[in-house]
Scaffold this motif. Structure first.
Motif, PDB file in Angstrom:
ATOM      1  N   ASP A 168       0.880  -0.972  -0.054  1.00  0.00           N
ATOM      2  CA  ASP A 168      -0.062  -0.027   0.052  1.00  0.00           C
ATOM      3  C   ASP A 168       0.798   1.249  -0.141  1.00  0.00           C
ATOM      4  O   ASP A 168       0.706   2.256  -0.695  1.00  0.00           O
ATOM      5  CB  ASP A 168      -0.853  -0.122   1.155  1.00  0.00           C
ATOM      6  CG  ASP A 168      -1.921   0.992   1.307  1.00  0.00           C
ATOM      7  OD1 ASP A 168      -2.900   1.134   0.359  1.00  0.00           O
ATOM      8  OD2 ASP A 168      -1.670   2.043   2.002  1.00  0.00           O
ATOM      9  N   THR A 169       1.771   1.235   1.062  1.00  0.00           N
ATOM     10  CA  THR A 169       2.693   2.457   0.917  1.00  0.00           C
ATOM     11  C   THR A 169       3.369   2.532  -0.518  1.00  0.00           C
ATOM     12  O   THR A 169       3.716   3.832  -0.755  1.00  0.00           O
ATOM     13  CB  THR A 169       3.739   2.322   1.910  1.00  0.00           C
ATOM     14  OG1 THR A 169       3.207   2.379   3.189  1.00  0.00           O
ATOM     15  CG2 THR A 169       4.740   3.280   2.110  1.00  0.00           C
ATOM     16  N   ALA A 170       4.051   1.589  -1.148  1.00  0.00           N
ATOM     17  CA  ALA A 170       4.824   1.642  -2.430  1.00  0.00           C
ATOM     18  C   ALA A 170       3.845   2.428  -3.522  1.00  0.00           C
ATOM     19  O   ALA A 170       4.178   3.124  -4.213  1.00  0.00           O
ATOM     20  CB  ALA A 170       5.228   0.421  -2.532  1.00  0.00           C
ATOM     21  N   ILE A 171       2.660   1.671  -3.487  1.00  0.00           N
ATOM     22  CA  ILE A 171       1.734   2.139  -4.477  1.00  0.00           C
ATOM     23  C   ILE A 171       1.451   3.705  -4.001  1.00  0.00           C
ATOM     24  O   ILE A 171       1.367   4.547  -5.048  1.00  0.00           O
ATOM     25  CB  ILE A 171       0.432   1.470  -4.281  1.00  0.00           C
ATOM     26  CG1 ILE A 171       0.649   0.068  -4.779  1.00  0.00           C
ATOM     27  CG2 ILE A 171      -0.875   2.256  -5.225  1.00  0.00           C
ATOM     28  CD1 ILE A 171      -0.688  -0.702  -4.837  1.00  0.00           C
ATOM     29  N   GLN A 172       1.188   4.110  -2.971  1.00  0.00           N
ATOM     30  CA  GLN A 172       0.922   5.558  -2.308  1.00  0.00           C
ATOM     31  C   GLN A 172       2.208   6.404  -3.176  1.00  0.00           C
ATOM     32  O   GLN A 172       2.016   7.440  -3.727  1.00  0.00           O
ATOM     33  CB  GLN A 172       0.710   5.636  -1.207  1.00  0.00           C
ATOM     34  CG  GLN A 172       0.379   7.218  -0.637  1.00  0.00           C
ATOM     35  CD  GLN A 172      -1.072   7.232  -1.013  1.00  0.00           C
ATOM     36  OE1 GLN A 172      -1.881   6.389  -1.348  1.00  0.00           O
ATOM     37  NE2 GLN A 172      -1.605   8.521  -1.116  1.00  0.00           N
ATOM     38  N   LEU A 173       3.453   5.774  -2.887  1.00  0.00           N
ATOM     39  CA  LEU A 173       4.515   6.704  -3.313  1.00  0.00           C
ATOM     40  C   LEU A 173       4.798   6.838  -4.800  1.00  0.00           C
ATOM     41  O   LEU A 173       5.288   7.696  -5.236  1.00  0.00           O
ATOM     42  CB  LEU A 173       5.881   5.936  -2.423  1.00  0.00           C
ATOM     43  CG  LEU A 173       5.875   6.244  -0.740  1.00  0.00           C
ATOM     44  CD1 LEU A 173       7.252   5.541  -0.337  1.00  0.00           C
ATOM     45  CD2 LEU A 173       6.062   7.802  -0.427  1.00  0.00           C
ATOM     46  N   CYS A 174       4.706   5.777  -5.616  1.00  0.00           N
ATOM     47  CA  CYS A 174       4.631   5.879  -6.924  1.00  0.00           C
ATOM     48  C   CYS A 174       3.316   6.310  -7.538  1.00  0.00           C
ATOM     49  O   CYS A 174       3.395   6.548  -8.732  1.00  0.00           O
ATOM     50  CB  CYS A 174       4.751   4.102  -7.407  1.00  0.00           C
ATOM     51  SG  CYS A 174       6.595   3.576  -7.020  1.00  0.00           S
TER      52      CYS A 174
END
Length: 401
Positions: free
Chosen positions: A344-350
């Motif tokens: 979830d965090t990686a998608i938010q950052l990307c």
């Protein structure tokens, strides 16, 4: 306790890392690598498995005499984590669920080399897939198989005749070898037994392959119906009434191997996010230079390391002869949460790129949600920990078994 990897295991870990980086990860970017269920095409999978065997990176959990690497559980942790830096890694190296857990339990409980040659060796060699058949539709067994299982295996002479239904059976659509758990008596502790059967045996069928948010492993998750399947008595695993024992022999280490693989996926999410925020600029500076971004990455890095320590502690305990029930439950709860959080965090950052199919983040995100359900829901594992604490008090935190 010293979690420094022995030199030979660390060398193997680096070989896995190199193989996955060089041979497997590049396949993820090619739409032609995937089947209709968002997994690696079986023909391509077979090709990659041949490369893995040639490289000596095959079946880390199995004996050397049967073509495996015969690693201790701590070695599995290092191997599996590197394998699952790619979404295709575990199946390429023959350390994927459900075959991984099925091979392990069959290697432990089959009574003869002849039985192992017939039921285990084809799975080790990659010539057959397997499935563990336990979960049932409501009101049948889920997290409480001993008290709720409805599928029955009735003894008739030298055979058992099976009637009932199972569902969410992983890998069933491509499996040849099945481990079935069914009720053989109403004894509250010894009412279940475990059996082997082959896909060509009459008296059972796949009702449907259950659609889910996926992506699907090979063979999906299926609903099965048993309407008179006959199983010879000598295809029973251990003694009649040992079904729960079989499930515990299988599921303890299998839960831990899930965690090992999930840590690899969580690390991959971090890699993709880190590479993106190192280059992407907004408001006059790179995203990585924003304190809020640093805090998001730092928190996930911390959670992954906690997960690794929990996993390695459980593996170390099992390698020393302990049962590690609460250690496995703690790892399962934490690593499942960490994988979901990392994706979830990686998608938010990307941003939109992470939400798209331009990276594997959306694949991992869809897959990750099952982590809090498979091999015991997180709530069940919290109950395990609560019971242990009520029984042990402050000894819950004792050093060692």
């Amino acid at each position: 306790m010293d979690f420094t990897l022995p030199p030979e295991i660390d060398s193997l870990r680096l070989q896995v890392r190199d193989f996955v980086e060089r041979e497997v990860i590049p396949l993820e970017a090619d739409p032609e690598s995937y089947n209709e269920f968002d997994n690696i095409r079986l023909a391509l999978c077979d090709e990659m498995r041949a490369k893995a065997r040639t490289a000596g990176l095959w079946a880390p959990q199995m004996p050397k005499s049967r073509g495996g690497l015969e690693l201790p559980l701590v070695g599995w942790a290092a191997f599996y984590e590197e394998a699952n830096r790619s979404i295709f890694g575990p199946v390429t190296l023959n350390c994927q669920a459900p075959d991984d857990g099925n091979m392990s339990v069959l290697n432990k409980v089959l009574p003869s080399d002849e039985m192992k040659d017939r039921w285990l060796q084809p799975i080790i060699d990659g010539e057959a897939r397997s499935s563990f058949v336990m979960t049932e539709p409501h009101p049948g067994s889920g997290s409480d198989p001993g008290g709720m299982m409805l599928t029955r295996a009735e003894k008739r002479g030298d055979r058992y005749v099976v009637h009932g239904r199972k569902w969410f059976i992983s890998g069933a659509a491509v499996a040849s070898h099945f481990i079935l758990v069914a009720r053989t008596s109403d004894d509250p502790r010894r009412g279940l037994s475990a059996f082997l059967y082959h896909r060509d045996d009459p008296g059972w069928r796949i009702v449907r392959r259950i659609a889910n948010m996926g992506p699907d492993e090979h063979g999906g998750v299926c609903e099965l119906e048993f309407d008179g399947l006959e199983i010879p008595e000598d295809h029973r695993l251990l003694e009649e009434g040992d079904g729960l024992r079989i499930t515990q022999i299988r599921l303890g280490p299998a839960r831990l191997t899930h965690c090992m693989r999930w840590l690899g996926l969580a690390k991959r999410c971090m890699e993709i996010a880190r590479d993106y925020v190192e280059e992407r600029e907004a408001f006059g500076s790179r995203l990585i230079d924003h304190e809020s971004i640093q805090m998001m990455l730092g928190e996930i890095a911390k959670d992954i390391q906690i997960g690794r320590l929990l996993v390695m502690n459980a593996a170390w305990t099992i390698d020393r002869g302990g049962l590690a029930r609460k250690e496995v439950s703690m790892a399962k709860i934490h690593v499942a949460d960490t994988l979901i959080k990392a994706a979830d965090t990686a998608i938010q950052l990307c941003g939109a790129k992470g939400y798209s199919k331009d990276t594997v983040l959306e694949w991992i995100y869809r897959y990750a949600r099952c982590a809090k359900l498979v091999d015991g829901a997180s709530e069940v594992h919290k109950m395990v920990l609560s019971r242990a604490y009520r029984k042990e008090g402050n000894d819950f935190w004792r050093w060692g078994e």
